[in-house]
Write an enzyme that holds these catalytic residues in place. Sequence first.
Site, PDB file in Angstrom:
ATOM      1  N   GLU A 159     -24.282  15.295   1.270  1.00  0.00           N
ATOM      2  CA  GLU A 159     -24.049  16.729   1.123  1.00  0.00           C
ATOM      3  C   GLU A 159     -23.629  17.052  -0.303  1.00  0.00           C
ATOM      4  O   GLU A 159     -22.840  16.321  -0.909  1.00  0.00           O
ATOM      5  CB  GLU A 159     -22.958  17.154   2.115  1.00  0.00           C
ATOM      6  CG  GLU A 159     -23.178  18.497   2.736  1.00  0.00           C
ATOM      7  CD  GLU A 159     -24.454  18.589   3.576  1.00  0.00           C
ATOM      8  OE1 GLU A 159     -25.513  18.942   3.012  1.00  0.00           O
ATOM      9  OE2 GLU A 159     -24.382  18.321   4.788  1.00  0.00           O
TER      10      GLU A 159
ATOM     11  N   ASP B 254     -27.902  16.930  -3.554  1.00  0.00           N
ATOM     12  CA  ASP B 254     -29.313  17.127  -3.928  1.00  0.00           C
ATOM     13  C   ASP B 254     -29.401  17.609  -5.377  1.00  0.00           C
ATOM     14  O   ASP B 254     -30.291  17.213  -6.120  1.00  0.00           O
ATOM     15  CB  ASP B 254     -30.072  18.049  -2.952  1.00  0.00           C
ATOM     16  CG  ASP B 254     -29.450  19.419  -2.737  1.00  0.00           C
ATOM     17  OD1 ASP B 254     -28.312  19.666  -3.202  1.00  0.00           O
ATOM     18  OD2 ASP B 254     -30.115  20.264  -2.094  1.00  0.00           O
TER      19      ASP B 254
ATOM     20  N   GLY C   3     -26.353  32.034   8.302  1.00  0.00           N
ATOM     21  CA  GLY C   3     -25.023  31.688   7.766  1.00  0.00           C
ATOM     22  C   GLY C   3     -24.342  30.560   8.520  1.00  0.00           C
ATOM     23  O   GLY C   3     -23.124  30.406   8.477  1.00  0.00           O
TER      24      GLY C   3
ATOM     25  N   LEU D  77     -27.684  26.060   8.640  1.00  0.00           N
ATOM     26  CA  LEU D  77     -28.927  25.456   9.151  1.00  0.00           C
ATOM     27  C   LEU D  77     -30.147  25.908   8.351  1.00  0.00           C
ATOM     28  O   LEU D  77     -31.282  25.731   8.764  1.00  0.00           O
ATOM     29  CB  LEU D  77     -29.120  25.807  10.634  1.00  0.00           C
ATOM     30  CG  LEU D  77     -28.009  25.329  11.566  1.00  0.00           C
ATOM     31  CD1 LEU D  77     -28.284  25.760  13.002  1.00  0.00           C
ATOM     32  CD2 LEU D  77     -27.900  23.817  11.519  1.00  0.00           C
ATOM     33  N   SER D  78     -29.869  26.533   7.213  1.00  0.00           N
ATOM     34  CA  SER D  78     -30.920  26.909   6.261  1.00  0.00           C
ATOM     35  C   SER D  78     -31.936  27.903   6.787  1.00  0.00           C
ATOM     36  O   SER D  78     -33.151  27.699   6.679  1.00  0.00           O
ATOM     37  CB  SER D  78     -31.663  25.663   5.774  1.00  0.00           C
ATOM     38  OG  SER D  78     -30.811  24.923   5.014  1.00  0.00           O
TER      39      SER D  78
ATOM     40  N   SER E 286     -32.425  30.602   5.389  1.00  0.00           N
ATOM     41  CA  SER E 286     -33.086  31.167   4.207  1.00  0.00           C
ATOM     42  C   SER E 286     -34.258  30.302   3.759  1.00  0.00           C
ATOM     43  O   SER E 286     -35.340  30.816   3.456  1.00  0.00           O
ATOM     44  CB  SER E 286     -32.094  31.382   3.074  1.00  0.00           C
ATOM     45  OG  SER E 286     -31.307  30.249   2.888  1.00  0.00           O
TER      46      SER E 286
ATOM     47  N   ASP F 213     -33.012  21.741   1.403  1.00  0.00           N
ATOM     48  CA  ASP F 213     -33.326  22.589   2.555  1.00  0.00           C
ATOM     49  C   ASP F 213     -34.815  22.896   2.647  1.00  0.00           C
ATOM     50  O   ASP F 213     -35.430  22.794   3.712  1.00  0.00           O
ATOM     51  CB  ASP F 213     -32.552  23.916   2.467  1.00  0.00           C
ATOM     52  CG  ASP F 213     -31.067  23.688   2.366  1.00  0.00           C
ATOM     53  OD1 ASP F 213     -30.632  22.543   2.578  1.00  0.00           O
ATOM     54  OD2 ASP F 213     -30.330  24.640   2.065  1.00  0.00           O
TER      55      ASP F 213
HETATM   56  C1  GLA Z   1     -27.069  24.329   0.648  1.00  0.00           C
HETATM   57  C2  GLA Z   1     -28.123  24.217  -0.448  1.00  0.00           C
HETATM   58  C3  GLA Z   1     -28.699  22.799  -0.530  1.00  0.00           C
HETATM   59  C4  GLA Z   1     -27.598  21.750  -0.590  1.00  0.00           C
HETATM   60  C5  GLA Z   1     -26.562  21.991   0.491  1.00  0.00           C
HETATM   61  C6  GLA Z   1     -25.385  21.065   0.370  1.00  0.00           C
HETATM   62  O1  GLA Z   1     -27.649  24.181   1.907  1.00  0.00           O
HETATM   63  O2  GLA Z   1     -29.163  25.132  -0.227  1.00  0.00           O
HETATM   64  O3  GLA Z   1     -29.565  22.685  -1.629  1.00  0.00           O
HETATM   65  O4  GLA Z   1     -27.024  21.694  -1.859  1.00  0.00           O
HETATM   66  O5  GLA Z   1     -26.084  23.331   0.472  1.00  0.00           O
HETATM   67  O6  GLA Z   1     -25.768  19.764   0.569  1.00  0.00           O
END
Ligand code: GLA
Length: 389
Positions: free
Chosen positions: A36, A39, A124, A127-128, A130, A174
């Site tokens: 985490e 990236d 929010g 879980l991405s 976006s 993500d």
């Molecule tokens: C968000 C960002 C990712 C990553 C995570 C943390 O999801 O979009 O690129 O940096 O936080 O690991």
Amino acid sequence: MKKKLIKNTSEHFDTLFHNKPQHIFLSPGRINIIGEHIDYNDGFVLPAAINKYVCIAISPNEDSKCKIVAKDLNEIFEFDLNDALVPNSDMWINYILGVLQQFKEKKSLDKGFNAVFSSTVPIGAGLSSSAAVECGFAYALNKMNNFNLTKEEIALIGQKSEHTFVGVNCGIMDQFASVFGKKNKVIKLDCTTLEYEYHNADFKKYSLLLLDSNVKHTHLTSGYNVRRQEVEQGLTVLKNHFPEVKTFRNCTEEMVNSVKQELGETIYKRSHFVVKEIQRVQDAVNALKASDFKKLGSLMTETHYGLSKEYEVSCDEIDFLVDSVSKEKTVLGARMMGGGFGGCSINLVEKGSENKLIESISKQYKTAFGIDLKAYKIKISKGTTEYKN
Ligand code: GLA
């Protein structure tokens, strides 16, 4: 749930545009087992796409007009592709406008479209959602216009949209996970080279359970961009002392410790976390390959405390969830997941123990914070794709 999402999105399209959509695309959210906030620090990450999706029903137009409907928000945005695209005060459309802007720069994009999208990826929650929107639209435009972009190019378009139109300086994890996801596989992604390998997501007697704190974050106001600046400062100091260091990947814990004074407390903590986390991912992949789930779980929990105490991207609610489940014998590991400051924890738990655990933690959580806990039993699924009946 997927079928229902597709049906509802497609029917909504039909009602608004008096025609069936020509295409349906599905773009998933993601989990991350470990790795985490590394990236963007040249580390490795271990994400996977999940069975929660953004569904896009879409048809091309003959002219350059676009009409995009966010079904869940009940909002419409209309524009002409020939007009200058600029970030809007309505946040949701920026994820898509940023993608379109890049297509305009890279390719000749002259045909507009009508689209309706709806999502089962909670917003929010870490879980991405976006990235799922960005990659879904990038994938759709690529397909509909026969641009022949690679999956990697699609993921990079998604990431750049977030940088330029949303204002969050995110890494690539993500978008990569959303596009490259594979059923029952986790992706070990080298964030420096974008080389990747799939590993079996076979946790045998264990399963992955997400606990949603229901504390919503947006990385625009969270410390996300600040963290990026802090680690950059840390790396600059390390590079000055050790010419062989190009990225955090070349740093050892000893190197970071040796410049502790100069880094100062905060930057030291951030840099120390990054170096340890890069190593933890390697160890976690080995543990997964060896089916050593005790080890995998303990690495996940170590990551949590690093994120909470050193990187300082957790929050009281998520810390509470991790501390509480860690007391349970059926839980091998737990940690906050994603950018942090709210969202979900990811837990490695004994199969069959999930419901009891959810019940007990929900009660404790409600008593402590007055918030209703949500839980998701997820499946690891394939990446962004066109849905065909
Ligand atoms: C968000 C960002 C990712 C990553 C995570 C943390 O999801 O979009 O690129 O940096 O936080 O690991």
